[in-house]
Design a protein around this motif. Sequence first.
Motif, PDB file in Angstrom:
ATOM      1  N   GLN A   1      17.089  20.016 -12.347  1.00  0.00           N
ATOM      2  CA  GLN A   1      15.742  19.827 -11.789  1.00  0.00           C
ATOM      3  C   GLN A   1      15.525  18.381 -11.367  1.00  0.00           C
ATOM      4  N   LEU A   2      16.014  17.451 -12.189  1.00  0.00           N
ATOM      5  CA  LEU A   2      15.890  16.030 -11.854  1.00  0.00           C
ATOM      6  C   LEU A   2      16.630  15.721 -10.559  1.00  0.00           C
ATOM      7  N   MET A   3      17.828  16.254 -10.415  1.00  0.00           N
ATOM      8  CA  MET A   3      18.614  15.993  -9.208  1.00  0.00           C
ATOM      9  C   MET A   3      17.944  16.582  -7.969  1.00  0.00           C
ATOM     10  N   GLU A   4      17.319  17.742  -8.111  1.00  0.00           N
ATOM     11  CA  GLU A   4      16.584  18.326  -6.989  1.00  0.00           C
ATOM     12  C   GLU A   4      15.398  17.442  -6.614  1.00  0.00           C
ATOM     13  N   ALA A   5      14.689  16.919  -7.623  1.00  0.00           N
ATOM     14  CA  ALA A   5      13.547  16.037  -7.360  1.00  0.00           C
ATOM     15  C   ALA A   5      14.012  14.731  -6.716  1.00  0.00           C
ATOM     16  N   GLU A   6      15.168  14.217  -7.151  1.00  0.00           N
ATOM     17  CA  GLU A   6      15.734  13.018  -6.522  1.00  0.00           C
ATOM     18  C   GLU A   6      16.025  13.274  -5.049  1.00  0.00           C
ATOM     19  N   GLN A   7      16.576  14.443  -4.765  1.00  0.00           N
ATOM     20  CA  GLN A   7      16.900  14.803  -3.386  1.00  0.00           C
ATOM     21  C   GLN A   7      15.634  14.871  -2.528  1.00  0.00           C
TER      22      GLN A   7
ATOM     23  N   TYR B   1       6.785  11.684  -6.538  1.00  0.00           N
ATOM     24  CA  TYR B   1       7.159  10.662  -7.506  1.00  0.00           C
ATOM     25  C   TYR B   1       6.746  11.065  -8.920  1.00  0.00           C
ATOM     26  N   SER B   2       5.558  11.630  -9.050  1.00  0.00           N
ATOM     27  CA  SER B   2       5.090  12.059 -10.375  1.00  0.00           C
ATOM     28  C   SER B   2       6.043  13.085 -10.973  1.00  0.00           C
ATOM     29  N   ARG B   3       6.482  14.025 -10.148  1.00  0.00           N
ATOM     30  CA  ARG B   3       7.425  15.038 -10.625  1.00  0.00           C
ATOM     31  C   ARG B   3       8.758  14.402 -11.000  1.00  0.00           C
ATOM     32  N   LEU B   4       9.257  13.522 -10.141  1.00  0.00           N
ATOM     33  CA  LEU B   4      10.522  12.844 -10.412  1.00  0.00           C
ATOM     34  C   LEU B   4      10.445  12.057 -11.717  1.00  0.00           C
ATOM     35  N   LYS B   5       9.379  11.309 -11.906  1.00  0.00           N
ATOM     36  CA  LYS B   5       9.227  10.500 -13.120  1.00  0.00           C
ATOM     37  C   LYS B   5       9.139  11.380 -14.356  1.00  0.00           C
ATOM     38  N   GLY B   6       8.395  12.469 -14.262  1.00  0.00           N
ATOM     39  CA  GLY B   6       8.278  13.379 -15.398  1.00  0.00           C
ATOM     40  C   GLY B   6       9.614  13.979 -15.776  1.00  0.00           C
ATOM     41  N   LEU B   7      10.383  14.402 -14.785  1.00  0.00           N
ATOM     42  CA  LEU B   7      11.698  14.980 -15.050  1.00  0.00           C
ATOM     43  C   LEU B   7      12.670  13.932 -15.588  1.00  0.00           C
TER      44      LEU B   7
ATOM     45  N   ASP C   1       0.838  -1.203   0.000  1.00  0.00           N
ATOM     46  CA  ASP C   1       0.000   0.000   0.000  1.00  0.00           C
ATOM     47  C   ASP C   1       0.876   1.258   0.000  1.00  0.00           C
ATOM     48  N   LEU C   2       1.943   1.223   0.798  1.00  0.00           N
ATOM     49  CA  LEU C   2       2.868   2.346   0.839  1.00  0.00           C
ATOM     50  C   LEU C   2       3.557   2.540  -0.515  1.00  0.00           C
ATOM     51  N   GLU C   3       3.920   1.434  -1.148  1.00  0.00           N
ATOM     52  CA  GLU C   3       4.516   1.515  -2.488  1.00  0.00           C
ATOM     53  C   GLU C   3       3.568   2.217  -3.449  1.00  0.00           C
ATOM     54  N   GLN C   4       2.303   1.828  -3.429  1.00  0.00           N
ATOM     55  CA  GLN C   4       1.320   2.452  -4.322  1.00  0.00           C
ATOM     56  C   GLN C   4       1.136   3.934  -3.990  1.00  0.00           C
ATOM     57  N   ALA C   5       1.124   4.252  -2.710  1.00  0.00           N
ATOM     58  CA  ALA C   5       0.990   5.654  -2.301  1.00  0.00           C
ATOM     59  C   ALA C   5       2.179   6.472  -2.805  1.00  0.00           C
ATOM     60  N   LEU C   6       3.395   5.900  -2.733  1.00  0.00           N
ATOM     61  CA  LEU C   6       4.573   6.582  -3.259  1.00  0.00           C
ATOM     62  C   LEU C   6       4.443   6.818  -4.754  1.00  0.00           C
ATOM     63  N   ARG C   7       3.993   5.797  -5.467  1.00  0.00           N
ATOM     64  CA  ARG C   7       3.831   5.913  -6.925  1.00  0.00           C
ATOM     65  C   ARG C   7       2.812   6.987  -7.301  1.00  0.00           C
ATOM     66  N   GLN C   8       1.835   7.202  -6.428  1.00  0.00           N
ATOM     67  CA  GLN C   8       0.784   8.175  -6.709  1.00  0.00           C
ATOM     68  C   GLN C   8       1.090   9.555  -6.127  1.00  0.00           C
ATOM     69  N   SER C   9       2.208   9.675  -5.437  1.00  0.00           N
ATOM     70  CA  SER C   9       2.535  10.939  -4.789  1.00  0.00           C
ATOM     71  C   SER C   9       2.970  11.989  -5.810  1.00  0.00           C
ATOM     72  N   GLU C  10       2.813  13.227  -5.416  1.00  0.00           N
ATOM     73  CA  GLU C  10       3.244  14.349  -6.249  1.00  0.00           C
ATOM     74  C   GLU C  10       4.760  14.305  -6.460  1.00  0.00           C
TER      75      GLU C  10
END
Length: 117
Positions: free
Chosen positions: A85-91, A22-28, A11-20
């Motif tokens: 931007q990607l590195m900031e999102a990773e951080q 993660y979405s930003r990180l994936k997009g970047l 459930d936590l994994e799914q919540a992470l995948r749906q988080s803002e």
Amino acid sequence: MAVNLYDTAYDLEQALRQSEEYSRLKGLYDDVNADESAKRMFDNFRDIQIRLQQKQMNGEDISQEEVEQAQKSVALVQQHEKISQLMEAEQRMSMLIAELNKIIMKPLEELYGNPEN
């Protein structure tokens, strides 16, 4: 009532995948990979990073030349807007996971005490 910790973890994994975050990180990440120049630069940076981490974990010395190469690579990727931007999102994602880990470890810290105190 018995709790299935694996179900909670998934459930936590799914919540992470749906988080803002993660979405930003994936997009970047997708943006960097779609830009051939940025992808090549980022891949080179990651290769250097991984190689140095492996040497460090194996107790091998890191040469001054390798340090300088890593510093140049960091300076280069920080100048690239998409990679920066990607590195900031990773951080931010790393900080989120560290905070979640702190919450997860709380019962054990309460049981055994926090060695940092």
